[in-house]
Design a protein around this motif. Structure first.
Motif, PDB file in Angstrom:
ATOM      1  N   PHE A 279     126.312 -35.085  59.437  1.00 48.42           N
ATOM      2  CA  PHE A 279     127.312 -34.178  59.276  1.00 48.42           C
ATOM      3  C   PHE A 279     128.257 -34.807  58.237  1.00 48.42           C
ATOM      4  O   PHE A 279     128.599 -33.963  57.285  1.00 48.42           O
ATOM      5  CB  PHE A 279     128.211 -34.160  60.441  1.00 48.42           C
ATOM      6  CG  PHE A 279     129.491 -33.448  60.310  1.00 48.42           C
ATOM      7  CD1 PHE A 279     129.635 -31.962  60.179  1.00 48.42           C
ATOM      8  CD2 PHE A 279     130.484 -34.168  60.145  1.00 48.42           C
ATOM      9  CE1 PHE A 279     130.721 -31.389  59.984  1.00 48.42           C
ATOM     10  CE2 PHE A 279     131.735 -33.585  59.983  1.00 48.42           C
ATOM     11  CZ  PHE A 279     131.891 -32.167  59.849  1.00 48.42           C
ATOM     12  N   LYS A 282     126.577 -34.058  55.026  1.00 48.38           N
ATOM     13  CA  LYS A 282     126.210 -32.532  54.269  1.00 48.38           C
ATOM     14  C   LYS A 282     127.725 -31.944  54.184  1.00 48.38           C
ATOM     15  O   LYS A 282     127.828 -31.260  52.928  1.00 48.38           O
ATOM     16  CB  LYS A 282     125.441 -31.742  55.461  1.00 48.38           C
ATOM     17  CG  LYS A 282     123.923 -32.122  55.510  1.00 48.38           C
ATOM     18  CD  LYS A 282     123.430 -32.220  54.181  1.00 48.38           C
ATOM     19  CE  LYS A 282     121.807 -32.317  54.388  1.00 48.38           C
ATOM     20  NZ  LYS A 282     121.071 -32.411  53.233  1.00 48.38           N
ATOM     21  N   HIS A 283     128.770 -32.476  54.992  1.00 49.22           N
ATOM     22  CA  HIS A 283     129.820 -31.747  54.965  1.00 49.22           C
ATOM     23  C   HIS A 283     130.817 -32.254  53.572  1.00 49.22           C
ATOM     24  O   HIS A 283     131.273 -31.456  52.905  1.00 49.22           O
ATOM     25  CB  HIS A 283     130.762 -31.795  56.341  1.00 49.22           C
ATOM     26  CG  HIS A 283     131.899 -31.405  56.118  1.00 49.22           C
ATOM     27  ND1 HIS A 283     132.342 -30.059  56.372  1.00 49.22           N
ATOM     28  CD2 HIS A 283     133.438 -32.007  56.107  1.00 49.22           C
ATOM     29  CE1 HIS A 283     133.509 -29.752  56.225  1.00 49.22           C
ATOM     30  NE2 HIS A 283     134.140 -30.778  55.955  1.00 49.22           N
ATOM     31  N   ARG A 287     132.139 -31.499  48.479  1.00 48.04           N
ATOM     32  CA  ARG A 287     133.671 -31.613  48.250  1.00 48.04           C
ATOM     33  C   ARG A 287     134.037 -32.777  47.636  1.00 48.04           C
ATOM     34  O   ARG A 287     135.134 -32.904  47.436  1.00 48.04           O
ATOM     35  CB  ARG A 287     134.105 -31.486  49.645  1.00 48.04           C
ATOM     36  CG  ARG A 287     134.036 -30.215  50.357  1.00 48.04           C
ATOM     37  CD  ARG A 287     134.486 -30.604  51.864  1.00 48.04           C
ATOM     38  NE  ARG A 287     134.704 -29.138  52.470  1.00 48.04           N
ATOM     39  CZ  ARG A 287     133.329 -28.397  52.921  1.00 48.04           C
ATOM     40  NH1 ARG A 287     132.297 -29.136  52.870  1.00 48.04           N
ATOM     41  NH2 ARG A 287     133.515 -27.257  53.587  1.00 48.04           N
TER      42      ARG A 287
END
Length: 390
Positions: A279, A282-283, A287
């Motif tokens: 997570f 990927k998250h 960003r």
């Protein structure tokens, strides 16, 4: 000479660029599953186009076939291919350079010698440049009591516009993996072993100061003591030794929180559908990207305290590089890729002619390598003093 670059990602593109700068007549093969981004890069920077090959690194027969067509191979594939590419190169009787920790490759030394092959791992930024700088540093002392190595790939201050004070110039998954790695260092003459979560504890950090950059947090990074013998240090006289990653203040505290909350767990979480670790990968990855006009900093600094001719001496050598906006290459790409390219060219020219599994800390000629870096605008600044400053 003919070179085969395995892997056409950001670091591989830096290798291509570096090889052509070092030798405009170089014959270069570039192999990857996808080479489109590398083709666009070559057009952008207006260098001769290498021969691009679509190649699956898992296809050992095909890889061996292409290896046999080159004199020196530069492996810029993911670390999972580290050992297999070295084995294939030895079987093909071809020299190889890569940028990862040597790991299991050291066990191939005798086979490489028997096959007349040079295998040079750890030939990137950190490890790589730091080890060559460390070797240079040792010649300035008769005896060393303290030895510190610092490395960083961080945004310039103007590009720090998120709470992590960090952006990606390597691979985000690779960065996070390094954040769970234990560390081993020497404090007050005693060996200290830190688990991955302990590395980011406030009591295990210290601050370094740079006259231009200001304060940076130093975070224990990997096994510093494994380099004692390799660098020829006297273990019985060492009082302090450590390898550290540098980050802007605030970053370590957030990573410490992630450890406490279990975000580095690799078991799948039913509520997420993936592991907490994946997570994070990927998250955050999309960003934490740099804008086209933002630059990163690559920093390598070596500090030693000891004696020379009976007098106390403290020396800090620091190399800082920045993203080249004209080529788009990050400092991290430049420092890793150009180092590998310089080493490959040194092997091709027989400046490095020793066979077996080598180390930058022992087997790379210092001055020719540093002269190679200077061709790309990378210069070492030396300071002599007594304080723990960069």
């Amino acid at each position: 000479m003919k070179y085969l670059v395995l892997g056409a990602g950001l670091q591989g593109r830096a290798v291509i660029y570096g090889l052509f700068q070092l030798d405009p007549e170089a014959d270069i093969l570039v192999a990857d599953l996808s080479t489109e981004a590398a083709r666009r890069f070559v057009e952008r920077v207006e260098i001769p186009s290498p021969e691009f090959i679509r190649l699956d690194a898992a296809d050992s027969a095909k890889v061996s076939e292409w290896m046999s067509r080159a004199d020196v191979i530069i492996d810029m594939l993911p670390i999972t291919f580290n050992e297999s590419m070295a084995r294939l190169a030895i079987s093909a009787g071809r020299h190889l350079v890569n940028t990862f920790y040597a790991g299991e490759i050291v066990k191939l030394h005798r086979t490489a010698v028997e096959n007349g092959v040079t295998i040079l791992p750890e030939m990137g930024m950190d490890p790589g440049i730091d080890l060559v700088m460390a070797r240079r540093m040792l010649s300035s002392f008769d005896q060393i009591r303290e030895f510190y190595s610092y490395g960083a790939g961080i945004p310039e201050r103007d590009a720090c516009n998120n709470i992590l004070n960090y952006k990606i110039s390597w691979t985000w998954e690779g960065v996070l993996t390094s954040y769970v790695r234990p560390a081993r260092l020497l404090k007050g003459g005693r060996e200290v072993l830190l688990a991955g979560a302990e590395v980011f504890a406030a009591e295990n950090l210290h601050t370094v100061e740079h006259p231009e950059l200001g304060a940076l947090d130093a975070i224990p990074n990997g096994d510093a003591l494994s380099y004692i013998d390799l660098l020829g240090l006297s273990a019985d006289r060492l009082e302090e030794m450590g390898r550290y990653s540098l980050r802007w203040p605030g970053h370590a505290a957030i990573i410490r929180t992630w450890h406490q909350l279990g975000f580095f767990e690799e078991a799948p979480a039913p509520s997420l559908g993936v592991s907490p670790f994946m997570f994070l990968v990927k998250h955050f990855e999309p960003r934490l990207q740099y804008e086209e006009d933002e630059r990163d900093l690559g920093i390598v600094s070596i500090r030693a305290v000891g004696t020379k001719d009976g007098q106390d001496l403290a020396i800090t050598d620091t190399l800082i590089d920045r993203r080249d906006l004209a080529t788009g290459l990050f400092a991290m790409n430049r420092m890793v890729g150009f180092s590998a390219a310089i080493a490959a060219q040194m092997i091709a020219s027989q400046t490095i002619d020793k066979r077996g599994v080598l180390s930058p800390a022992r087997d790379v000629p210092v001055e020719p390598f540093l002269e190679g870096l200077s061709r790309f605008g990378m210069e070492i600044v030396r300071k002599v003093g007594t304080s723990i400053k960069l």
